[in-house]
Design a protein around this motif. Sequence first.
Motif, PDB file in Angstrom:
ATOM      1  N   ALA A  76       0.909  -1.292   0.036  1.00  0.00           N
ATOM      2  CA  ALA A  76      -0.018  -0.001   0.033  1.00  0.00           C
ATOM      3  C   ALA A  76       0.767   1.037  -0.070  1.00  0.00           C
ATOM      4  O   ALA A  76       0.379   2.277  -0.318  1.00  0.00           O
ATOM      5  CB  ALA A  76      -0.878   0.306   1.204  1.00  0.00           C
ATOM      6  N   LEU A  77       2.000   1.155   0.547  1.00  0.00           N
ATOM      7  CA  LEU A  77       2.655   2.393   0.738  1.00  0.00           C
ATOM      8  C   LEU A  77       3.808   2.792  -0.459  1.00  0.00           C
ATOM      9  O   LEU A  77       4.171   3.734  -0.787  1.00  0.00           O
ATOM     10  CB  LEU A  77       3.739   2.265   2.035  1.00  0.00           C
ATOM     11  CG  LEU A  77       2.779   2.172   3.216  1.00  0.00           C
ATOM     12  CD1 LEU A  77       3.646   2.167   4.650  1.00  0.00           C
ATOM     13  CD2 LEU A  77       1.838   3.393   3.546  1.00  0.00           C
ATOM     14  N   VAL A 130       1.092   5.573  12.394  1.00  0.00           N
ATOM     15  CA  VAL A 130       0.443   5.020  11.127  1.00  0.00           C
ATOM     16  C   VAL A 130       0.041   5.984  10.309  1.00  0.00           C
ATOM     17  O   VAL A 130      -0.107   5.787   9.095  1.00  0.00           O
ATOM     18  CB  VAL A 130      -0.572   3.986  11.889  1.00  0.00           C
ATOM     19  CG1 VAL A 130      -1.712   3.642  10.572  1.00  0.00           C
ATOM     20  CG2 VAL A 130      -0.391   2.890  12.449  1.00  0.00           C
ATOM     21  N   ALA A 131      -0.403   7.109  10.802  1.00  0.00           N
ATOM     22  CA  ALA A 131      -0.965   7.996  10.086  1.00  0.00           C
ATOM     23  C   ALA A 131       0.256   8.617   9.102  1.00  0.00           C
ATOM     24  O   ALA A 131       0.081   8.866   7.950  1.00  0.00           O
ATOM     25  CB  ALA A 131      -1.599   9.305  10.762  1.00  0.00           C
ATOM     26  N   GLY A 132       1.329   8.702   9.993  1.00  0.00           N
ATOM     27  CA  GLY A 132       2.626   9.043   9.120  1.00  0.00           C
ATOM     28  C   GLY A 132       3.020   8.328   7.995  1.00  0.00           C
ATOM     29  O   GLY A 132       3.369   8.604   6.864  1.00  0.00           O
ATOM     30  N   LEU A 133       2.501   6.904   8.131  1.00  0.00           N
ATOM     31  CA  LEU A 133       3.079   6.127   7.042  1.00  0.00           C
ATOM     32  C   LEU A 133       1.968   6.108   6.030  1.00  0.00           C
ATOM     33  O   LEU A 133       2.480   6.052   4.731  1.00  0.00           O
ATOM     34  CB  LEU A 133       3.085   4.557   7.679  1.00  0.00           C
ATOM     35  CG  LEU A 133       3.921   3.997   8.585  1.00  0.00           C
ATOM     36  CD1 LEU A 133       3.782   2.694   9.190  1.00  0.00           C
ATOM     37  CD2 LEU A 133       5.214   4.081   8.136  1.00  0.00           C
ATOM     38  N   LEU A 134       0.825   6.438   6.282  1.00  0.00           N
ATOM     39  CA  LEU A 134      -0.089   6.533   5.490  1.00  0.00           C
ATOM     40  C   LEU A 134      -0.105   7.838   4.473  1.00  0.00           C
ATOM     41  O   LEU A 134      -0.578   8.072   3.257  1.00  0.00           O
ATOM     42  CB  LEU A 134      -1.601   6.381   5.853  1.00  0.00           C
ATOM     43  CG  LEU A 134      -1.811   4.817   6.425  1.00  0.00           C
ATOM     44  CD1 LEU A 134      -3.266   4.805   7.107  1.00  0.00           C
ATOM     45  CD2 LEU A 134      -1.739   3.921   5.518  1.00  0.00           C
ATOM     46  N   ALA A 135       0.316   8.721   5.243  1.00  0.00           N
ATOM     47  CA  ALA A 135       0.460  10.059   4.440  1.00  0.00           C
ATOM     48  C   ALA A 135       1.494  10.014   3.289  1.00  0.00           C
ATOM     49  O   ALA A 135       1.684  10.912   2.418  1.00  0.00           O
ATOM     50  CB  ALA A 135       1.106  11.080   5.597  1.00  0.00           C
ATOM     51  N   ARG A 136       2.266   8.754   3.313  1.00  0.00           N
ATOM     52  CA  ARG A 136       3.178   8.749   2.223  1.00  0.00           C
ATOM     53  C   ARG A 136       2.450   8.599   0.806  1.00  0.00           C
ATOM     54  O   ARG A 136       2.895   8.551  -0.201  1.00  0.00           O
ATOM     55  CB  ARG A 136       4.118   7.420   2.126  1.00  0.00           C
ATOM     56  CG  ARG A 136       5.078   7.542   3.381  1.00  0.00           C
ATOM     57  CD  ARG A 136       5.487   6.298   3.539  1.00  0.00           C
ATOM     58  NE  ARG A 136       6.597   6.366   4.762  1.00  0.00           N
ATOM     59  CZ  ARG A 136       7.438   5.310   5.199  1.00  0.00           C
ATOM     60  NH1 ARG A 136       7.298   4.121   4.632  1.00  0.00           N
ATOM     61  NH2 ARG A 136       8.004   5.107   6.284  1.00  0.00           N
ATOM     62  N   ALA A 143      -4.792  10.816   5.855  1.00  0.00           N
ATOM     63  CA  ALA A 143      -4.148   9.843   6.596  1.00  0.00           C
ATOM     64  C   ALA A 143      -4.828   9.576   7.974  1.00  0.00           C
ATOM     65  O   ALA A 143      -4.980   8.321   8.462  1.00  0.00           O
ATOM     66  CB  ALA A 143      -2.683  10.016   6.648  1.00  0.00           C
ATOM     67  N   ARG A 144      -4.994  10.625   8.637  1.00  0.00           N
ATOM     68  CA  ARG A 144      -5.430  10.574   9.772  1.00  0.00           C
ATOM     69  C   ARG A 144      -6.966   9.851   9.984  1.00  0.00           C
ATOM     70  O   ARG A 144      -7.533   9.271  10.984  1.00  0.00           O
ATOM     71  CB  ARG A 144      -5.490  12.132  10.644  1.00  0.00           C
ATOM     72  CG  ARG A 144      -4.064  12.233  11.179  1.00  0.00           C
ATOM     73  CD  ARG A 144      -3.876  13.609  11.897  1.00  0.00           C
ATOM     74  NE  ARG A 144      -4.367  13.198  13.245  1.00  0.00           N
ATOM     75  CZ  ARG A 144      -3.905  12.536  14.424  1.00  0.00           C
ATOM     76  NH1 ARG A 144      -2.671  12.072  14.076  1.00  0.00           N
ATOM     77  NH2 ARG A 144      -4.479  12.497  15.450  1.00  0.00           N
ATOM     78  N   ALA A 145      -7.899  10.514   9.045  1.00  0.00           N
ATOM     79  CA  ALA A 145      -9.257   9.882   8.959  1.00  0.00           C
ATOM     80  C   ALA A 145      -8.992   8.448   8.437  1.00  0.00           C
ATOM     81  O   ALA A 145      -9.962   7.753   8.949  1.00  0.00           O
ATOM     82  CB  ALA A 145      -9.858  10.606   7.696  1.00  0.00           C
ATOM     83  N   LEU A 146      -8.217   7.887   7.779  1.00  0.00           N
ATOM     84  CA  LEU A 146      -8.029   6.509   7.511  1.00  0.00           C
ATOM     85  C   LEU A 146      -8.062   5.913   8.809  1.00  0.00           C
ATOM     86  O   LEU A 146      -8.459   4.927   8.938  1.00  0.00           O
ATOM     87  CB  LEU A 146      -6.923   6.125   6.824  1.00  0.00           C
ATOM     88  CG  LEU A 146      -7.226   6.483   5.060  1.00  0.00           C
ATOM     89  CD1 LEU A 146      -6.143   6.395   4.152  1.00  0.00           C
ATOM     90  CD2 LEU A 146      -8.521   6.004   4.444  1.00  0.00           C
ATOM     91  N   VAL A 147      -6.979   6.401   9.654  1.00  0.00           N
ATOM     92  CA  VAL A 147      -6.550   5.669  10.860  1.00  0.00           C
ATOM     93  C   VAL A 147      -7.918   5.659  11.708  1.00  0.00           C
ATOM     94  O   VAL A 147      -8.267   4.755  12.424  1.00  0.00           O
ATOM     95  CB  VAL A 147      -5.455   6.521  11.748  1.00  0.00           C
ATOM     96  CG1 VAL A 147      -5.212   5.893  13.148  1.00  0.00           C
ATOM     97  CG2 VAL A 147      -4.071   6.181  10.706  1.00  0.00           C
ATOM     98  N   ALA A 148      -8.685   6.925  11.915  1.00  0.00           N
ATOM     99  CA  ALA A 148      -9.804   6.986  12.763  1.00  0.00           C
ATOM    100  C   ALA A 148     -11.061   5.812  12.150  1.00  0.00           C
ATOM    101  O   ALA A 148     -11.257   5.422  13.117  1.00  0.00           O
ATOM    102  CB  ALA A 148     -10.318   8.303  12.574  1.00  0.00           C
ATOM    103  N   LEU A 149     -11.020   5.838  10.788  1.00  0.00           N
ATOM    104  CA  LEU A 149     -11.981   4.512  10.453  1.00  0.00           C
ATOM    105  C   LEU A 149     -11.438   3.446  10.741  1.00  0.00           C
ATOM    106  O   LEU A 149     -12.266   2.509  11.037  1.00  0.00           O
ATOM    107  CB  LEU A 149     -12.185   5.020   8.913  1.00  0.00           C
ATOM    108  CG  LEU A 149     -13.257   3.878   8.407  1.00  0.00           C
ATOM    109  CD1 LEU A 149     -14.575   4.194   9.062  1.00  0.00           C
ATOM    110  CD2 LEU A 149     -13.166   4.271   6.904  1.00  0.00           C
TER     111      LEU A 149
END
Length: 186
Positions: A76-77, A130-136, A143-149
């Motif tokens: 994914a990253l 995790v948000a930092g990883l997804l922000a890539r 990214a923060r919204a994805l983590v929250a969901l």
Amino acid sequence: MARRYDPGRRDRIIDAAIRVVGAEGIAGLSHRSVAAEADVPLGSTTYHFASLDELLIAALRRSNENFAEVIRGSGALGDPDTDLAGELAGLLGEYFSGGRGRAELEYELYLAALRRPALRPVAAEWTDGVAGLLARRTDPATARALVALMDGICLQVLLTGGEYDEAYAREMLGRIVGRRGGRPTD
């Protein structure tokens, strides 16, 4: 008597704490219960962890590392053409594939921060990491919204006793990611 060198003792104590919480919950955690589980003298647990909060912090960090490592190792990253929502939904499916035990344990440690302020920075480290990883693959707010969901979906599965629905997770994560496939917006 000479003191025995045991470089892995601290890690064994952390692993024992995780097993105790998994079996008995946070309420069952004590230096004594962890020492018995790790098969070490009681003094070893208090030497390495002066308080139960210190021990919980170490256990929570260990649990945090596990999920972040799974995300780091996924496609994914690294590949911007990979379906981010689909990949994340699949990772959550793998997370639940071994049963609820691991997820229940990790969330019990994570949610212990509600009552133990010393754990809050470590819980935030997980979210931020995790948000930092997804922000890539997307912008920081997405990214923060994805983590929250993902957190919300996991908690609903755990608290309701329901089954994880990967198709639903993929659809909802996809709505957050948007039509750009997880790539940052211009």
